[in-house]
Motif scaffolding. Structure first.
Motif, PDB file in Angstrom:
ATOM      1  N   THR A   1       0.787  -1.036   0.014  1.00  0.00           N
ATOM      2  CA  THR A   1      -0.056   0.169   0.031  1.00  0.00           C
ATOM      3  C   THR A   1       0.805   1.332   0.018  1.00  0.00           C
ATOM      4  OG1 THR A   1      -1.821  -1.219   1.172  1.00  0.00           O
ATOM      5  CG2 THR A   1      -1.842   1.174   1.110  1.00  0.00           C
ATOM      6  N   PHE A   2       0.907   2.102  -0.914  1.00  0.00           N
ATOM      7  CA  PHE A   2       1.568   3.167  -1.082  1.00  0.00           C
ATOM      8  C   PHE A   2       0.654   4.648  -0.974  1.00  0.00           C
ATOM      9  CE2 PHE A   2       3.769   0.129  -3.349  1.00  0.00           C
ATOM     10  CZ  PHE A   2       5.082   0.153  -2.711  1.00  0.00           C
ATOM     11  N   ARG A   3       1.304   5.506  -0.184  1.00  0.00           N
ATOM     12  CA  ARG A   3       0.916   7.011  -0.400  1.00  0.00           C
ATOM     13  C   ARG A   3       1.498   7.655  -1.455  1.00  0.00           C
ATOM     14  NH1 ARG A   3       2.169  10.129   4.097  1.00  0.00           N
ATOM     15  NH2 ARG A   3       4.304   9.174   3.989  1.00  0.00           N
ATOM     16  N   TYR A   4       0.498   8.657  -2.199  1.00  0.00           N
ATOM     17  CA  TYR A   4       0.930   9.465  -3.247  1.00  0.00           C
ATOM     18  C   TYR A   4       0.687  10.682  -2.833  1.00  0.00           C
ATOM     19  CZ  TYR A   4       1.968   5.603  -6.407  1.00  0.00           C
ATOM     20  OH  TYR A   4       2.002   4.376  -7.079  1.00  0.00           O
ATOM     21  N   ARG A   5       1.534  11.691  -3.446  1.00  0.00           N
ATOM     22  CA  ARG A   5       1.415  13.205  -3.240  1.00  0.00           C
ATOM     23  C   ARG A   5       1.546  13.800  -4.555  1.00  0.00           C
ATOM     24  NH1 ARG A   5       4.436  14.595   1.458  1.00  0.00           N
ATOM     25  NH2 ARG A   5       2.718  13.845   2.443  1.00  0.00           N
ATOM     26  N   LYS A   6       0.324  14.584  -4.683  1.00  0.00           N
ATOM     27  CA  LYS A   6       0.518  15.423  -6.036  1.00  0.00           C
ATOM     28  C   LYS A   6       1.437  16.637  -6.022  1.00  0.00           C
ATOM     29  CE  LYS A   6      -2.279  16.801 -10.095  1.00  0.00           C
ATOM     30  NZ  LYS A   6      -3.480  16.970 -10.369  1.00  0.00           N
ATOM     31  N   ASP A   7       2.492  16.739  -6.587  1.00  0.00           N
ATOM     32  CA  ASP A   7       3.214  18.039  -6.882  1.00  0.00           C
ATOM     33  C   ASP A   7       2.953  18.533  -8.162  1.00  0.00           C
ATOM     34  OD1 ASP A   7       6.042  19.134  -8.498  1.00  0.00           O
ATOM     35  OD2 ASP A   7       6.379  18.829  -6.143  1.00  0.00           O
ATOM     36  N   ALA A   8       2.982  19.876  -7.975  1.00  0.00           N
ATOM     37  CA  ALA A   8       2.470  21.067  -8.962  1.00  0.00           C
ATOM     38  C   ALA A   8       3.408  20.733 -10.326  1.00  0.00           C
ATOM     39  CB  ALA A   8       2.454  22.278  -8.555  1.00  0.00           C
ATOM     40  N   LYS A   9       4.571  20.611 -10.071  1.00  0.00           N
ATOM     41  CA  LYS A   9       5.505  20.257 -11.374  1.00  0.00           C
ATOM     42  C   LYS A   9       5.668  18.902 -11.825  1.00  0.00           C
ATOM     43  CE  LYS A   9       8.233  24.082 -10.082  1.00  0.00           C
ATOM     44  NZ  LYS A   9       9.754  24.649  -9.456  1.00  0.00           N
ATOM     45  N   GLU A  10       5.633  17.940 -10.775  1.00  0.00           N
ATOM     46  CA  GLU A  10       5.952  16.638 -11.471  1.00  0.00           C
ATOM     47  C   GLU A  10       4.703  15.552 -11.309  1.00  0.00           C
ATOM     48  OE1 GLU A  10       9.476  15.038  -9.371  1.00  0.00           O
ATOM     49  OE2 GLU A  10      10.359  17.059  -9.484  1.00  0.00           O
ATOM     50  N   GLY A  11       3.636  16.131 -10.703  1.00  0.00           N
ATOM     51  CA  GLY A  11       2.226  15.171 -10.730  1.00  0.00           C
ATOM     52  C   GLY A  11       2.633  14.241  -9.767  1.00  0.00           C
ATOM     53  N   TRP A  12       1.780  12.975  -9.852  1.00  0.00           N
ATOM     54  CA  TRP A  12       1.684  12.234  -8.483  1.00  0.00           C
ATOM     55  C   TRP A  12       3.057  11.466  -8.467  1.00  0.00           C
ATOM     56  CZ3 TRP A  12      -2.352  12.242  -5.416  1.00  0.00           C
ATOM     57  CH2 TRP A  12      -3.341  13.065  -5.780  1.00  0.00           C
ATOM     58  N   ARG A  13       3.484  11.554  -7.061  1.00  0.00           N
ATOM     59  CA  ARG A  13       4.822  10.725  -6.833  1.00  0.00           C
ATOM     60  C   ARG A  13       4.458  10.002  -5.393  1.00  0.00           C
ATOM     61  NH1 ARG A  13       8.969  11.372 -10.116  1.00  0.00           N
ATOM     62  NH2 ARG A  13      10.203  11.389  -8.487  1.00  0.00           N
ATOM     63  N   THR A  14       5.187   9.005  -5.346  1.00  0.00           N
ATOM     64  CA  THR A  14       5.183   8.366  -4.037  1.00  0.00           C
ATOM     65  C   THR A  14       5.780   8.996  -3.006  1.00  0.00           C
ATOM     66  OG1 THR A  14       7.027   6.915  -4.451  1.00  0.00           O
ATOM     67  CG2 THR A  14       4.758   5.905  -5.044  1.00  0.00           C
ATOM     68  N   VAL A  15       5.102   8.751  -1.789  1.00  0.00           N
ATOM     69  CA  VAL A  15       5.893   9.367  -0.625  1.00  0.00           C
ATOM     70  C   VAL A  15       5.790   8.393   0.425  1.00  0.00           C
ATOM     71  CG1 VAL A  15       5.269  11.882  -1.060  1.00  0.00           C
ATOM     72  CG2 VAL A  15       3.394  10.369   0.153  1.00  0.00           C
ATOM     73  N   GLY A  16       5.674   7.112   0.304  1.00  0.00           N
ATOM     74  CA  GLY A  16       5.710   6.330   1.438  1.00  0.00           C
ATOM     75  C   GLY A  16       4.995   4.779   0.987  1.00  0.00           C
TER      76      GLY A  16
END
Length: 121
Positions: free
Chosen positions: A106-121
Motif C-alpha cells: 500500500t503506497f501513499r502518493y502526493r501530487k506535486d504541481a510540477k511533477e504530478g503524482w509521486r510516491t511518498v511512502g
C-alpha cells in the motif's frame, strides 16, 4: 526457501513500480529479480496507477495483466484528483498460483504541481 526468494523478488519489484519515476527506476538494480519479475510489470502498473490517480473515484479497482503472465489488482483506497485531493493511497495486489489475491503493498502518493503524482511512502 526458494519460494521466499521468489516472494521477495516480487515485493521488491512492486516497490520499484510504486516509485513512479523512470529516472529513479533506472537506478535500481534489476539483478535482485532473479525469479522473473521484469520491466513488463512496471510498464503495465505505472500508467495504470497514474491514470487511476487522475481519473478514478475512491474505491475504484482495476485489474492488471503483464506480458510475463502475472496478474493482480490496483485499488484506489483514498484521494486522487476526482476526490479533489493532493494525496492518495493505492494498494497493489497479485493473484497467486492458488488464485488467491495477495496484498503486496500500500503506497501513499502526493501530487506535486510540477511533477504530478509521486510516491511518498
Amino acid at each position: 526457501m526458494r519460494s521466499n526468494y521468489r516472494v521477495m523478488g516480487v515485493i521488491l519489484g512492486v516497490s520499484a513500480v510504486a516509485l513512479g519515476a523512470a529516472p529513479v527506476l533506472a537506478q535500481l538494480p534489476w539483478s535482485w529479480a532473479s525469479d522473473g519479475f521484469d520491466r513488463s510489470e512496471y510498464d503495465v502498473l505505472h500508467p495504470l496507477i497514474q491514470a487511476m490517480l487522475r481519473n478514478s473515484p475512491v474505491g475504484e479497482v482495476q485489474s492488471w495483466h503483464s506480458p510475463s503472465g502475472r496478474t493482480g489488482k490496483v485499488y484506489l483506497v483514498s484521494g486522487g484528483d476526482q476526490a479533489h485531493s493532493t494525496e492518495a493511497v493505492v494498494r497493489i495486489t497479485i493473484i497467486g498460483h492458488d488464485r488467491r489475491e495477495n496484498p503486496l503493498f500500500t503506497f501513499r502518493y502526493r501530487k506535486d504541481a510540477k511533477e504530478g503524482w509521486r510516491t511518498v511512502g
